[in-house]
Design a protein around this motif. Structure first.
Motif, mmCIF file in Angstrom:
data_model
loop_
_atom_site.group_PDB
_atom_site.id
_atom_site.type_symbol
_atom_site.label_atom_id
_atom_site.label_comp_id
_atom_site.label_asym_id
_atom_site.label_seq_id
_atom_site.Cartn_x
_atom_site.Cartn_y
_atom_site.Cartn_z
ATOM 1 N N PRO A 20 0.804 -1.229 0.000
ATOM 2 C CA PRO A 20 0.000 0.000 0.000
ATOM 3 C C PRO A 20 0.839 1.282 0.000
ATOM 4 O O PRO A 20 0.277 2.371 0.106
ATOM 5 N N GLU A 21 2.183 1.160 -0.088
ATOM 6 C CA GLU A 21 3.035 2.345 0.058
ATOM 7 C C GLU A 21 2.717 3.440 -0.955
ATOM 8 O O GLU A 21 2.649 4.628 -0.606
ATOM 9 N N PHE A 36 -14.821 -4.384 -3.223
ATOM 10 C CA PHE A 36 -15.990 -5.205 -2.932
ATOM 11 C C PHE A 36 -15.611 -6.628 -3.340
ATOM 12 O O PHE A 36 -15.368 -6.897 -4.519
ATOM 13 N N SER A 37 -15.535 -7.522 -2.379
ATOM 14 C CA SER A 37 -15.049 -8.870 -2.683
ATOM 15 C C SER A 37 -15.437 -9.848 -1.587
ATOM 16 O O SER A 37 -15.481 -9.497 -0.409
ATOM 17 N N ASN A 38 -15.703 -11.079 -2.010
ATOM 18 C CA ASN A 38 -15.949 -12.177 -1.079
ATOM 19 C C ASN A 38 -14.875 -13.254 -1.183
ATOM 20 O O ASN A 38 -15.093 -14.398 -0.790
ATOM 21 N N LEU A 39 -13.723 -12.894 -1.719
ATOM 22 C CA LEU A 39 -12.631 -13.859 -1.866
ATOM 23 C C LEU A 39 -12.225 -14.442 -0.523
ATOM 24 O O LEU A 39 -11.847 -13.713 0.395
ATOM 25 N N GLU A 40 -12.263 -15.765 -0.415
ATOM 26 C CA GLU A 40 -11.802 -16.404 0.810
ATOM 27 C C GLU A 40 -10.296 -16.248 0.974
ATOM 28 O O GLU A 40 -9.765 -16.346 2.079
ATOM 29 N N THR A 41 -9.608 -15.997 -0.144
ATOM 30 C CA THR A 41 -8.151 -15.862 -0.105
ATOM 31 C C THR A 41 -7.710 -14.401 0.019
ATOM 32 O O THR A 41 -6.516 -14.112 -0.105
ATOM 33 N N ALA A 42 -8.652 -13.486 0.281
ATOM 34 C CA ALA A 42 -8.295 -12.060 0.373
ATOM 35 C C ALA A 42 -7.222 -11.825 1.427
ATOM 36 O O ALA A 42 -6.320 -11.001 1.243
ATOM 37 N N SER A 43 -7.289 -12.559 2.525
ATOM 38 C CA SER A 43 -6.306 -12.386 3.604
ATOM 39 C C SER A 43 -4.956 -12.995 3.252
ATOM 40 O O SER A 43 -3.952 -12.721 3.919
ATOM 41 N N LEU A 44 -4.900 -13.815 2.175
ATOM 42 C CA LEU A 44 -3.659 -14.490 1.795
ATOM 43 C C LEU A 44 -2.938 -13.786 0.654
ATOM 44 O O LEU A 44 -1.799 -14.148 0.331
ATOM 45 N N LEU A 45 -3.589 -12.805 0.031
ATOM 46 C CA LEU A 45 -2.937 -12.061 -1.040
ATOM 47 C C LEU A 45 -1.759 -11.271 -0.477
ATOM 48 O O LEU A 45 -1.660 -11.030 0.725
ATOM 49 N N ASN A 46 -0.853 -10.856 -1.357
ATOM 50 C CA ASN A 46 0.315 -10.102 -0.920
ATOM 51 C C ASN A 46 0.308 -8.724 -1.594
ATOM 52 O O ASN A 46 0.619 -8.612 -2.770
ATOM 53 N N PRO A 47 -0.097 -7.682 -0.835
ATOM 54 C CA PRO A 47 -0.532 -7.689 0.567
ATOM 55 C C PRO A 47 -1.987 -8.150 0.692
ATOM 56 O O PRO A 47 -2.714 -8.163 -0.304
ATOM 57 N N PRO A 49 -10.717 -4.134 7.070
ATOM 58 C CA PRO A 49 -9.428 -3.540 6.694
ATOM 59 C C PRO A 49 -8.289 -4.551 6.799
ATOM 60 O O PRO A 49 -8.233 -5.318 7.751
ATOM 61 N N ARG A 50 -7.414 -4.539 5.801
ATOM 62 C CA ARG A 50 -6.234 -5.402 5.825
ATOM 63 C C ARG A 50 -5.018 -4.590 5.340
ATOM 64 O O ARG A 50 -5.075 -3.366 5.288
#
Length: 340
Positions: free
Chosen positions: A268-269, A276-287, A331-332
């Motif tokens: 995010p720098e 808007f997303s329901n991706l179960e892998t949203a927390s695993l993306l980089n970032p 927020p992530r």
């Protein structure tokens, strides 16, 4: 061995065949006490209904149709699970039809349903749909229809939605609170109800913060992937490139991630992204991706419950024409500030 059928149950209980049939279908016309008596004896005698025969008697197919733009989007995958959870309880089969964002295909699919091959329809409109004459034609023929997510504003058909305007506002305010000052908005269709609502919320948040609302930051991406990349790359590398992006649909967030990696734009720098997303892998993306997570399963479940109330002829006048199930902002790292 004696065949256990509706007549057998009716005779044993001293009820009419019609009453027993309605009780087994959980009809609102039958009292809970009578239903319990019928269900208990049916279990004891190991009664197995004949779906083909019953559908012929009722002129029902025991099939509902779900018409959606695509299945690659995680929202629709979860919504289908919610729909099927209710359909299975009712003893119905679910057929999935894809429009691929085409109004022509949507019209063709719905025209085929006018023969009565399905008992009801749940639909999320295509990105090209600007009128719903082909949808209301089904209602006039007595085929129940429920709209969900991508609805049409000027109709009295039952609609299942989420708080898109408020969510667009909250997503934009979240970026403003993270010190973003040039915030873009990505969509795939100008005509979609969800796009209009989310963009309205986006604009409201900017105006509240006395930030300029610039048309060049609000992109509607075309269907072709190559064209999408050219247009979005131009925005991300321009002299006044945004420092924040609201992706109104999931696919635009994934495209943004891919282009940022290709263009060496750090998230995010240099660019903060929320989608808007329901991706179960949203927390695993980089970032990990900050999301407005929609209640997809609950919306599918509500759409199916509403449809079956219509199919079964229940009085739904007391039910709201529009059911709104709120989304949640999660927020992530993709919107994180350096000090956090």
């Amino acid at each position: 061995m004696q065949t256990i059928n509706l007549k057998t149950l009716a005779s044993a209980l001293g009820l009419s065949v019609s009453t027993v049939s309605k009780a087994l279908q959980d009809s609102h016309e039958i009292s809970p006490e009578t239903k319990q008596r019928v269900w208990q004896l049916a279990r004891e005698l190991d009664y197995v209904p004949n779906p083909h025969a019953s559908s012929l008697r009722r002129k029902r197919s025991k099939i509902i149709a779900v018409v959606i733009p695509e299945v690659a989007d995680s929202f629709f995958s979860l919504a289908i699970k919610g729909i099927e959870a209710v359909a299975q309880q009712k003893g119905y089969h679910t057929l999935i039809y894809l429009t691929y964002e085409s109004l022509t295909k949507e019209q063709t699919i719905l025209h085929d349903f006018q023969s009565g091959r399905v008992d009801g329809i749940i639909i999320s409109l295509s990105g090209q749909t600007t009128h719903i004459d082909h949808v209301t034609a089904l209602e006039r023929k007595g085929i129940p229809v429920v709209l969900f997510d991508r609805i049409f504003e000027g109709t009295t058909l039952p609609r299942i939605i989420t708080n898109d305007r408020e969510s667009g506002y909250l997503a934009t305010r979240h970026l403003l609170q993270r010190q973003c000052r040039r915030i873009g908005f990505l969509s795939v269709s100008d005509s979609l109800s969800i796009t209009k609502q989310r963009q309205t919320g986006y604009i409201a948040a900017l105006e509240e913060a006395t930030m300029p609302v610039l048309p060049e930051y609000m992109l509607t991406l075309p269907d072709e992937r190559a064209e999408q990349e050219i247009i979005l790359s131009g925005l991300l590398t321009g002299p006044d490139a945004p420092d924040g992006l609201v992706a109104s649909v999931e696919k635009t967030a994934i495209l943004t991630y891919q282009l940022c990696e290709k263009l060496c734009i750090p998230i995010p720098e240099q660019l903060k992204v929320i989608s808007f997303s329901n991706l179960e892998t949203a927390s695993l993306l980089n970032p990990s991706l900050s999301t407005i997570t929609q209640p997809a399963f609950d919306m599918g479940e509500a759409a199916a419950s509403t449809l079956f109330n219509l199919v079964e002829g229940k009085n739904i006048r007391s039910m709201p024409t529009i059911q709104c199930i709120p989304s949640e902002l999660i927020p992530r790292r993709s919107t994180q500030q350096a000090a956090e």
